[in-house]
Motif scaffolding. Structure first.
Motif, PDB file in Angstrom:
ATOM      1  N   SER A   1       2.711   9.505 -11.712  1.00 44.34           N
ATOM      2  CA  SER A   1       1.677   8.805 -10.952  1.00 44.34           C
ATOM      3  C   SER A   1       1.619   7.371 -11.426  1.00 44.34           C
ATOM      4  O   SER A   1       1.630   7.114 -12.636  1.00 44.34           O
ATOM      5  N   ILE A   2       1.563   6.445 -10.463  1.00 47.23           N
ATOM      6  CA  ILE A   2       1.654   5.044 -10.852  1.00 47.23           C
ATOM      7  C   ILE A   2       0.658   4.204 -10.044  1.00 47.23           C
ATOM      8  O   ILE A   2       0.567   4.337  -8.824  1.00 47.23           O
ATOM      9  N   ALA A   3      -0.138   3.410 -10.752  1.00 45.20           N
ATOM     10  CA  ALA A   3      -1.054   2.480 -10.102  1.00 45.20           C
ATOM     11  C   ALA A   3      -0.478   1.078 -10.251  1.00 45.20           C
ATOM     12  O   ALA A   3      -0.020   0.699 -11.339  1.00 45.20           O
ATOM     13  N   LEU A   4      -0.461   0.320  -9.154  1.00 46.21           N
ATOM     14  CA  LEU A   4       0.183  -1.007  -9.152  1.00 46.21           C
ATOM     15  C   LEU A   4      -0.736  -2.049  -8.512  1.00 46.21           C
ATOM     16  O   LEU A   4      -1.403  -1.760  -7.514  1.00 46.21           O
ATOM     17  N   PRO A   5      -0.719  -3.274  -9.051  1.00 47.91           N
ATOM     18  CA  PRO A   5      -1.464  -4.364  -8.406  1.00 47.91           C
ATOM     19  C   PRO A   5      -0.793  -4.722  -7.077  1.00 47.91           C
ATOM     20  O   PRO A   5       0.439  -4.719  -6.994  1.00 47.91           O
ATOM     21  N   GLY A   6      -1.587  -5.038  -6.083  1.00 45.34           N
ATOM     22  CA  GLY A   6      -1.046  -5.349  -4.761  1.00 45.34           C
ATOM     23  C   GLY A   6      -0.114  -6.550  -4.757  1.00 45.34           C
ATOM     24  O   GLY A   6       0.802  -6.631  -3.940  1.00 45.34           O
ATOM     25  N   ASP A   7      -0.325  -7.499  -5.686  1.00 48.77           N
ATOM     26  CA  ASP A   7       0.504  -8.711  -5.679  1.00 48.77           C
ATOM     27  C   ASP A   7       1.720  -8.611  -6.613  1.00 48.77           C
ATOM     28  O   ASP A   7       2.417  -9.591  -6.842  1.00 48.77           O
ATOM     29  N   LEU A   8       1.973  -7.422  -7.136  1.00 48.25           N
ATOM     30  CA  LEU A   8       3.135  -7.250  -8.023  1.00 48.25           C
ATOM     31  C   LEU A   8       4.421  -7.306  -7.195  1.00 48.25           C
ATOM     32  O   LEU A   8       4.476  -6.732  -6.099  1.00 48.25           O
ATOM     33  N   SER A   9       5.451  -8.001  -7.710  1.00 48.64           N
ATOM     34  CA  SER A   9       6.679  -8.135  -6.917  1.00 48.64           C
ATOM     35  C   SER A   9       7.407  -6.792  -6.830  1.00 48.64           C
ATOM     36  O   SER A   9       7.362  -5.981  -7.752  1.00 48.64           O
ATOM     37  N   LEU A  10       8.076  -6.602  -5.689  1.00 46.51           N
ATOM     38  CA  LEU A  10       8.829  -5.357  -5.485  1.00 46.51           C
ATOM     39  C   LEU A  10       9.927  -5.199  -6.532  1.00 46.51           C
ATOM     40  O   LEU A  10      10.226  -4.094  -6.964  1.00 46.51           O
ATOM     41  N   ASP A  11      10.515  -6.352  -6.946  1.00 44.54           N
ATOM     42  CA  ASP A  11      11.564  -6.285  -7.959  1.00 44.54           C
ATOM     43  C   ASP A  11      11.039  -5.692  -9.262  1.00 44.54           C
ATOM     44  O   ASP A  11      11.737  -4.950  -9.947  1.00 44.54           O
TER      45      ASP A  11
END
Ligand SMILES: [Mg+2]
Length: 323
Positions: A103-113
């Protein structure tokens, strides 16, 4: 970790209790049944599985700014570390990892790379240790959080708990300790092969992986087993990074080896009669260092003994997550 603020110290808060009393508090009176061989209180839960094997089940998470800094770490290492920590808990039970969900939480502005990098690290670690990633969950959050649940399996006769240490047992540790903050905390190798070697060649009475610091994790074995320990400080294997960080001050480097978290080495006990044979066989067959650092005592206390035989009692300390 930062010091507790006055607000956090207020009674009735998470921080006022501390991590381990909090766990005891939260997990009191959990329902169980006879499929649960061992529940809360070890590196993994142990479940009934097949005639010959138990299933192991554990979970662990990494959080941005607690376990890693986004700008200081290649995203591959973040993914690697998140899974490797879980695999280390399977090793601590003498087992083999099998499946994981992520399970992973990510910031919306984090780059796809960056996200691809995290997954490359996860996949690389999974491939290296024979783990299949079979599911998970995603969410949006201002900090990166990766929470992994892992399954493993262990031959019944190879299962090692924290609770089996006996008086006169010798205490061993793999690898070298301290200074993991320099590099090792994101590039360590979970000691799966070493745990397999141990369960095949000797009888390990108690084992844990060092996540919170040697003294802290040793205290988990001692409390679970109802025993104490004398550590010979001159024998503790200190890592080159601990020396470097301590400016080659030996006392400071030893302190780091005793208390630094995230070494992910195995700490275990073996009866005095089996210890010499184990050391000899290990040194013939494995590259990983193995060091005998002390022995288990009946008195439920921890002493550090120096080369002159001087002993001081210590109250185990280490990485407390809520302080
Ligand atoms: Mg552990």
């Amino acid at each position: 970790m930062k010091k507790k603020t006055a607000q956090e110290k207020k009674s009735g808060t998470v921080a006022s209790l501390g991590e381990f009393p909090l766990i005891t508090n939260m997990t009191r009176n959990l329902q169980t049944d006879d499929s649960v061989v061992h529940g809360v209180g070890d590196d993994c839960a142990v479940l009934k599985y097949t005639l010959q094997k138990y299933q192991l089940f554990s979970t662990d998470m990494v959080i941005e700014d607690v376990h890693f800094k986004r700008d200081e770490m290649n995203p591959k290492y973040i993914g690697y570390k998140a899974l490797a920590r879980n695999i280390s808990d399977i090793a601590a039970m003498g087992g083999d990892p099998t499946y994981a969900v992520v399970s992973i939480a990510l910031p919306g502005d984090l780059s796809l790379d960056f996200v691809k990098g995290i997954y490359a690290g996860l996949k690389g670690c999974a491939a290296r240790y024979g783990v299949l990633i079979i599911g998970g969950d995603t969410a949006q959050h201002e900090k990166i959080v990766i929470s992994i649940a892992i399954l493993g399996e262990v031959e019944k006769q190879h299962l090692v708990l924290r609770s089996g240490a006996k008086e006169h047992d010798r205490v061993f540790v793999t690898g070298k300790l301290g200074g993991s903050i320099m590099k090792k905390h994101y590039s360590f190798k979970p000691r799966i092969a070493e745990a397999a070697f141990l369960t095949q060649h000797t009888k390990v009475n108690a084992m844990i992986d060092i996540s919170d610091g040697l003294l802290q994790d040793l205290s988990h074995i001692l409390v679970a087993s109802g025993v104490g320990c004398v550590i010979e400080t001159s024998r503790v294997p200190i890592s080159p990074d601990a020396f470097k960080r301590a400016g080659h001050d030996e006392r400071k480097a030893l302190q780091a080896a005793l208390t630094d978290g995230e070494d992910f080495e195995l700490l275990f006990t073996v009866s005095a009669s089996k210890a010499p044979h184990l050391l000899e066989k290990w040194k013939r067959e494995l590259w990983t260092p193995l060091t005998e650092i002390g022995s288990i005592t009946k008195t439920k206390k921890v002493f550090l003994r120096d080369v002159d035989g001087q002993e001081i009692e210590v109250v185990p300390s280490g990485f407390h997550h809520f302080q």
